[in-house]
Design an enzyme around this catalytic site. Sequence first.
Site, mmCIF file in Angstrom:
data_model
loop_
_atom_site.group_PDB
_atom_site.id
_atom_site.type_symbol
_atom_site.label_atom_id
_atom_site.label_comp_id
_atom_site.label_asym_id
_atom_site.label_seq_id
_atom_site.Cartn_x
_atom_site.Cartn_y
_atom_site.Cartn_z
ATOM 1 N N CYS A 182 0.900 -1.075 -0.126
ATOM 2 C CA CYS A 182 -0.044 -0.095 0.180
ATOM 3 C C CYS A 182 0.941 1.087 0.001
ATOM 4 O O CYS A 182 2.207 1.094 -0.471
ATOM 5 C CB CYS A 182 -0.899 -0.116 1.225
ATOM 6 S SG CYS A 182 -0.234 0.153 2.851
ATOM 7 N N ARG A 235 -3.205 -0.522 5.650
ATOM 8 C CA ARG A 235 -3.703 -1.748 4.927
ATOM 9 C C ARG A 235 -2.729 -2.921 4.688
ATOM 10 O O ARG A 235 -3.241 -4.020 4.844
ATOM 11 C CB ARG A 235 -4.141 -1.141 3.518
ATOM 12 C CG ARG A 235 -5.503 -0.078 3.574
ATOM 13 C CD ARG A 235 -5.625 0.478 2.317
ATOM 14 N NE ARG A 235 -4.846 1.448 1.894
ATOM 15 C CZ ARG A 235 -4.595 2.171 0.747
ATOM 16 N NH1 ARG A 235 -5.296 2.020 -0.082
ATOM 17 N NH2 ARG A 235 -3.461 2.928 0.466
ATOM 18 N N ASP A 289 -7.861 4.073 1.263
ATOM 19 C CA ASP A 289 -6.925 4.280 2.262
ATOM 20 C C ASP A 289 -7.676 5.142 3.493
ATOM 21 O O ASP A 289 -8.261 6.072 3.323
ATOM 22 C CB ASP A 289 -5.694 5.204 1.930
ATOM 23 C CG ASP A 289 -4.742 5.320 2.991
ATOM 24 O OD1 ASP A 289 -4.636 4.999 4.097
ATOM 25 O OD2 ASP A 289 -3.663 5.911 2.709
#
Length: 144
Positions: free
Chosen positions: A9, A15, A117
């Site tokens: 990510c 994440r 996000d």
Amino acid sequence: MFKHILFVCIGNICRSPSAEVMMRDALAGRGIEVTSAGLGALVNHGIDATAQELLVERGLDGSAHRARQVTPQILSAADLVLVMEKKHLKRIMEIAPEASGKSFLLGKWNEDCEIPDPYRQQRPAFEHVYRLMAEGVESWKRYV
């Protein structure tokens, strides 16, 4: 056969480390290494507190995680690279074009779902992202 799965990510604190812990748990006992890295990593930072809270509530733990920056070498070492957004695929192609053939969205089998996000957002955003990642991990299990 996949021996090493890498999650990517941006910051490597929300994440990708969460997905890493989830996939490691899902594949326990299968001898598959699962790691993560970030395209703009907050190097050496631990997992985000809200992300860790959600993992702990499900019997998982990401407290040992330390963020690291993705490199061509890290990408090369992975057999499968799973990312959260299409723009991450594009960036990986710029960093290591040879990794593009083994890089996919975590949400590939869920209609190419992108996972937004949640950084600096409230818990409901993290809960939504956690659900999407759990679906992605579950969908990939049959292919690894």
